[in-house]
Design a protein around this motif. Structure first.
Motif, PDB file in Angstrom:
ATOM      1  N   VAL A 468       0.057 -31.835   1.207  1.00 25.58           N
ATOM      2  CA  VAL A 468      -1.013 -32.632   1.797  1.00 25.58           C
ATOM      3  C   VAL A 468      -0.434 -33.965   2.247  1.00 25.58           C
ATOM      4  O   VAL A 468       0.728 -34.301   1.953  1.00 25.58           O
ATOM      5  CB  VAL A 468      -2.167 -32.864   0.794  1.00 25.58           C
ATOM      6  N   LEU A 469      -1.248 -34.728   2.929  1.00 23.77           N
ATOM      7  CA  LEU A 469      -0.867 -36.067   3.383  1.00 23.77           C
ATOM      8  C   LEU A 469      -1.832 -37.067   2.767  1.00 23.77           C
ATOM      9  O   LEU A 469      -3.022 -37.077   3.097  1.00 23.77           O
ATOM     10  CB  LEU A 469      -0.917 -36.155   4.917  1.00 23.77           C
ATOM     11  N   VAL A 470      -1.347 -37.889   1.840  1.00 21.24           N
ATOM     12  CA  VAL A 470      -2.182 -38.896   1.181  1.00 21.24           C
ATOM     13  C   VAL A 470      -2.115 -40.187   1.986  1.00 21.24           C
ATOM     14  O   VAL A 470      -1.019 -40.697   2.277  1.00 21.24           O
ATOM     15  CB  VAL A 470      -1.728 -39.134  -0.270  1.00 21.24           C
ATOM     16  N   GLN A 471      -3.293 -40.722   2.366  1.00 21.33           N
ATOM     17  CA  GLN A 471      -3.375 -41.926   3.198  1.00 21.33           C
ATOM     18  C   GLN A 471      -3.637 -43.151   2.326  1.00 21.33           C
ATOM     19  O   GLN A 471      -4.074 -43.057   1.170  1.00 21.33           O
ATOM     20  CB  GLN A 471      -4.488 -41.775   4.241  1.00 21.33           C
ATOM     21  N   SER A 533       2.519 -34.361  -1.872  1.00 22.39           N
ATOM     22  CA  SER A 533       2.238 -35.224  -0.728  1.00 22.39           C
ATOM     23  C   SER A 533       3.495 -35.434   0.100  1.00 22.39           C
ATOM     24  O   SER A 533       4.557 -35.782  -0.430  1.00 22.39           O
ATOM     25  CB  SER A 533       1.685 -36.572  -1.189  1.00 22.39           C
ATOM     26  N   ARG A 534       3.373 -35.201   1.425  1.00 32.29           N
ATOM     27  CA  ARG A 534       4.487 -35.427   2.330  1.00 32.29           C
ATOM     28  C   ARG A 534       4.602 -36.912   2.706  1.00 32.29           C
ATOM     29  O   ARG A 534       5.563 -37.315   3.339  1.00 32.29           O
ATOM     30  CB  ARG A 534       4.301 -34.593   3.595  1.00 32.29           C
ATOM     31  N   THR A 535       3.593 -37.687   2.357  1.00 31.98           N
ATOM     32  CA  THR A 535       3.634 -39.126   2.588  1.00 31.98           C
ATOM     33  C   THR A 535       3.775 -39.847   1.254  1.00 31.98           C
ATOM     34  O   THR A 535       3.516 -39.264   0.194  1.00 31.98           O
ATOM     35  CB  THR A 535       2.350 -39.599   3.297  1.00 31.98           C
ATOM     36  N   ALA A 536       4.185 -41.086   1.312  1.00 31.66           N
ATOM     37  CA  ALA A 536       4.335 -41.868   0.079  1.00 31.66           C
ATOM     38  C   ALA A 536       2.978 -42.059  -0.587  1.00 31.66           C
ATOM     39  O   ALA A 536       1.975 -42.320   0.079  1.00 31.66           O
ATOM     40  CB  ALA A 536       4.963 -43.225   0.398  1.00 31.66           C
ATOM     41  N   VAL A 537       2.956 -41.911  -1.907  1.00 31.89           N
ATOM     42  CA  VAL A 537       1.702 -42.088  -2.644  1.00 31.89           C
ATOM     43  C   VAL A 537       1.360 -43.568  -2.661  1.00 31.89           C
ATOM     44  O   VAL A 537       2.154 -44.392  -3.156  1.00 31.89           O
ATOM     45  CB  VAL A 537       1.831 -41.547  -4.074  1.00 31.89           C
ATOM     46  N   PRO A 538       0.188 -43.971  -2.124  1.00 35.08           N
ATOM     47  CA  PRO A 538      -0.163 -45.399  -2.091  1.00 35.08           C
ATOM     48  C   PRO A 538      -0.321 -45.959  -3.507  1.00 35.08           C
ATOM     49  O   PRO A 538      -0.759 -45.262  -4.426  1.00 35.08           O
ATOM     50  CB  PRO A 538      -1.471 -45.421  -1.312  1.00 35.08           C
ATOM     51  N   GLN A 539       0.023 -47.217  -3.640  1.00 39.64           N
ATOM     52  CA  GLN A 539      -0.051 -47.858  -4.949  1.00 39.64           C
ATOM     53  C   GLN A 539      -1.483 -47.925  -5.445  1.00 39.64           C
ATOM     54  O   GLN A 539      -1.753 -47.850  -6.653  1.00 39.64           O
ATOM     55  CB  GLN A 539       0.553 -49.267  -4.862  1.00 39.64           C
ATOM     56  N   SER A 540      -2.430 -48.048  -4.520  1.00 35.41           N
ATOM     57  CA  SER A 540      -3.841 -48.125  -4.913  1.00 35.41           C
ATOM     58  C   SER A 540      -4.278 -46.853  -5.633  1.00 35.41           C
ATOM     59  O   SER A 540      -5.097 -46.899  -6.554  1.00 35.41           O
ATOM     60  CB  SER A 540      -4.715 -48.351  -3.682  1.00 35.41           C
ATOM     61  N   LEU A 541      -3.727 -45.687  -5.235  1.00 32.20           N
ATOM     62  CA  LEU A 541      -4.078 -44.440  -5.905  1.00 32.20           C
ATOM     63  C   LEU A 541      -3.496 -44.410  -7.310  1.00 32.20           C
ATOM     64  O   LEU A 541      -4.158 -43.978  -8.264  1.00 32.20           O
ATOM     65  CB  LEU A 541      -3.571 -43.244  -5.085  1.00 32.20           C
TER      66      LEU A 541
END
Length: 752
Positions: A468-471, A533-541
């Protein structure tokens, strides 16, 4: 030249007789004793009309011409038939039509053609009608201008006999009289001074049928559209994904809140609207899904477990236990069950919402939707698309015209709107894409093994992805269909926001808490997003998960009926001081333990509603998943399918033909030494003596026999042994030794 139908049938080959029984299976039930009996059955009116249902306009017109030319009494030459057709159809087409009619024994003879008398009743139009009738557009325009009195007159003729007797047809009648006005508009044909006729096309328009010209003996052309097979399959694959997703959502909605069953059966308009809103589709779409799911046994009517909070004592529509196993299978397998169910569903979902004869709306899942002919109609319409070839489509208008010409006797039920609805439903189910039959639809239509259709649709679907792609805004985007395992995990920790080719989920405090309630830990959630996740996991998550996990589970609930356990005495004291403690009757046993007589699920729900974040635990202290799985009903035994004449297998046909030949030989064999047995059995000794003589001399005998079902037959057999009330004899029709009960033998004679 043969004089009778029976003698003509006798002259047919075994394969031709087998084809007749295959095309008209009702002739074989029960098996006829000989060819004379078969000939009598082929002329029975009910059987003739049933066989005529599968004939085209040209084939029915040939029957009409032969009947008018004397084919029922003296026979008609081929030259006379050619003159009657008068170039309106190619000679090859007429020859092909005659072949079809001979195969069904509706027409017989070679040089001189004879027609079965009852066949004329199958032709519902006048063969010698004028060939310059109005077109469909002209009829529609003319009908829009008639008065109410004129329309009632036309409707009476359309729903009864098209021939009407009236004095207003006489010359010199006031031209403003209704009959004269209709004659002037050509909505009626003048026959004589007291007789008028309603044109066949006008009657079709008044009855809502597809308007066709029965004098046109050439099928309407179909202008096909050439498409890439991959494009057709891709369009169908997109519908498959939507179908499966909407069915999942509908099952979930019914599990969360079962729908009340109407007293007359079916589902009310209010419940239908509620479910359509819950799934996010329109009402026609949700009623189609309901019918398919009910047909597949994934939802049913009964008493659900658990009962709804506001139980009315009525039955409810809710998912069955089969829905749980269906949800856990692959998309292609789920689709195959739904598509096969729709193809064989003896119901017409598109009727839902229309008005019945009492001007009441037809309800979903009601008996008014049932139609035993629906599967046959679907297969015929889709069969026309299959004839076009892979990657070739046709417009609904051309399919409607072709259906009307191919099956004119189906016009009352297979109207233009019915054909269009069948095509629309086929597209919604994923059998048709861009007006062409998909590869998976072709496999399903031709009754290929399930693995073939599943493989075809799997190739049409996008390959499942495992990432998935985490925004940064805490949304999770799935750029394609997820693998079942990942889809379940993401659905647990995030809420669906929008579905489609790319599905979007949103993570919130409530969704994270839901995942923790199900037994997942913070480390597991971090690992899930870090690895998938193919994107970096945001710090907020990361902060959100840690924050919710820090507060989650500090308060523990168990059974006392229930208990609360907390490592933080201050937090437990806060709970005991809150209003929820009174409603749950919480009582402190220690600074870190309290108990309640309320059930554990109720304790958890009320504490969460009060703003706390408790977690359920088992006897070992492990977090347990107490989420509701939704209501379920027991699956009832499916209603038996309507009994239709079964098409015999090739082996059964061969056996039946041998029996017919043997029965015919027995019926025509000379009976020099006949011994008849009546009800008194006065000749039993003579019957036994003759059979024993046949055994000793190895001679065949002709016997009359009545089986346990009361079916009488004549057959020639070769006796092997007689005794104990039984006759063992070799039956050449079956190619084996058969046992006959002596008291069921009605006649015996030496053969040859």
């Amino acid at each position: 030249m043969t004089d009778t139908l029976a003698s003509w049938l006798t002259a047919r080959t075994d394969s031709e007789l087998a084809d007749l029984l295959r095309l008209r299976p009702d002739l074989a039930v029960p098996p006829p004793a000989n060819l004379t009996v078969l000939a009598a059955r082929t002329e029975q009116r009910a059987s003739v009309l049933r066989a005529a249902d599968d004939l085209t306009v040209l084939e029915l017109t040939v029957i009409g011409f032969l009947s008018d030319l004397g084919g029922r009494e003296r026979g008609v030459t081929r030259a006379a038939l050619t003159e009657a057709v008068a170039g309106r159809a190619p000679v090859r087409a007429v020859d092909k039509a005659l072949k079809v009619l001979r195969e069904r024994a509706l027409v017989w003879g070679t040089k001189t053609l004879r027609v079965t008398p009852a066949a004329q009743d199958a032709v519902t139009w006048r063969i010698d009608a004028p060939r310059d009738g109005l077109t469909a557009a002209q009829i529609e325009t003319a009908l829009a201008e008639v008065t109410d009195v004129e329309r009632r007159l036309l409707t009476t003729l359309a729903t009864s006999s098209p021939i009407g007797r009236t004095r207003d047809a006489a010359p010199g009648t006031d031209p403003e009289r209704p009959v004269q006005r209709l004659l002037a508009r050509r909505l009626l044909n003048w026959l004589d001074e007291q007789t008028v006729e309603l044109p066949h096309q006008v009657g079709q328009a008044l009855r809502g049928e597809t308007v066709i010209d029965p004098t046109a003996l050439i099928p309407p052309p179909i202008h096909t559209t050439a498409l890439k097979v991959a494009d057709v399959n891709a369009a169908a694959g997109g519908e498959v994904l939507e179908l499966v997703r909407h069915c999942e959502d509908l099952i979930a909605a019914l599990g969360e809140q079962p729908a009340t069953t109407l007293k007359a059966g079916g589902l009310g308009v209010r419940e239908t609207k509620r479910l359509a809103k819950a799934v996010g589709v329109d009402e026609p779409r949700v009623t189609l899904l309901l019918e398919i799911l009910a047909g597949a046994g994934l939802i049913g009517s009964g008493t659900p477990e658990p009962l709804p909070a506001a139980d009315t004592g009525d039955d409810y529509w809710a998912p069955t236990g089969a829905a749980d196993s269906w949800t856990g299978t692959a998309t292609a397998q789920r689709w195959h069950l739904l598509a096969q169910t729709w193809l064989d569903l003896p119901r017409r979902p598109w009727l839902i919402g229309m008005r019945d004869e009492h001007d009441k709306p037809i309800a979903a899942l009601s008996e008014e939707v049932r139609a035993t002919s629906a599967p046959r109609d679907r297969r015929f319409v889709l069969g026309l698309l299959a004839e076009l070839g892979s990657g070739h489509g046709a417009s609904a208008t051309e399919v409607v015209a072709t259906v009307a010409w191919r099956r004119p006797r189906w016009s009352a039920r297979l109207r233009a709107d019915a054909v269009r609805h069948v095509l629309a439903e086929a597209a919604a189910v994923g059998l048709v894409g861009r007006d062409a039959l998909s590869s998976a639809g072709r496999s399903l239509l031709h009754d290929a093994p399930a693995e073939s259709a599943i493989a075809e649709i799997t190739a049409s679907l996008p390959a499942p992805i495992d990432y998935v792609l985490v925004q940064a805004d805490l949304t999770v985007v799935a750029p394609g269909p997820l693998t079942p395992e990942l889809r379940e995990q993401v659905s647990l920790v995030a809420d669906l926001e929008s579905a489609g080719t790319a599905t979007t989920y949103r993570i919130s405090e409530a969704s994270v808490r839901r995942a923790l309630d199900a037994g997942l830990g913070a480390s597991q959630l971090h690992t899930l997003f870090a690895t998938r996740s193919r994107t970096a996991v945001p710090q907020s998550l990361t902060y959100l998960i840690d924050d919710v996990a820090r507060r989650h589970g500090q308060l523990r609930a168990g059974m006392a009926s229930s208990f609360l356990r907390c490592e933080d005495p201050a937090l437990l004291a806060e709970v005991l001081a809150s209003p929820v403690a009174e409603s749950l009757a919480l009582r402190a046993l220690a600074p870190t333990v309290a108990v309640s007589q309320a059930p554990l699920a109720e304790v958890l729900d009320q504490l969460r509603a009060a703003g706390f974040a408790p977690a359920g635990e088992d006897a070992a202290g492990a977090v347990v998943d107490l989420r509701s799985r939704g209501a379920r009903v027991l699956r009832r035994r499916p209603r038996p399918a309507p009994r239709m004449p079964a098409v015999p297998t090739p082996e059964q046909l061969d056996t039946l033909v041998r029996q017919l030949r043997a029965g015919e030989r027995a019926a025509t064999a000379p009976r020099g030494d006949a011994v008849l047995a009546d009800g008194s059995r006065a000749s039993s000794a003579a019957t036994m003596a003759l059979l024993q003589l046949a055994v000793r001399t190895s001679r065949s005998v002709s016997i009359g026999y009545v089986d346990a079902q009361g079916t009488a037959s004549e057959r020639i057999v070769e006796p092997v042994s007689v005794g104990g009330g039984q006759l063992d004899a070799f039956d050449s029709a079956e190619g084996a030794v058969r046992r006959f009960t002596l008291h069921r033998i009605t006649s015996v004679s030496l053969s040859g």
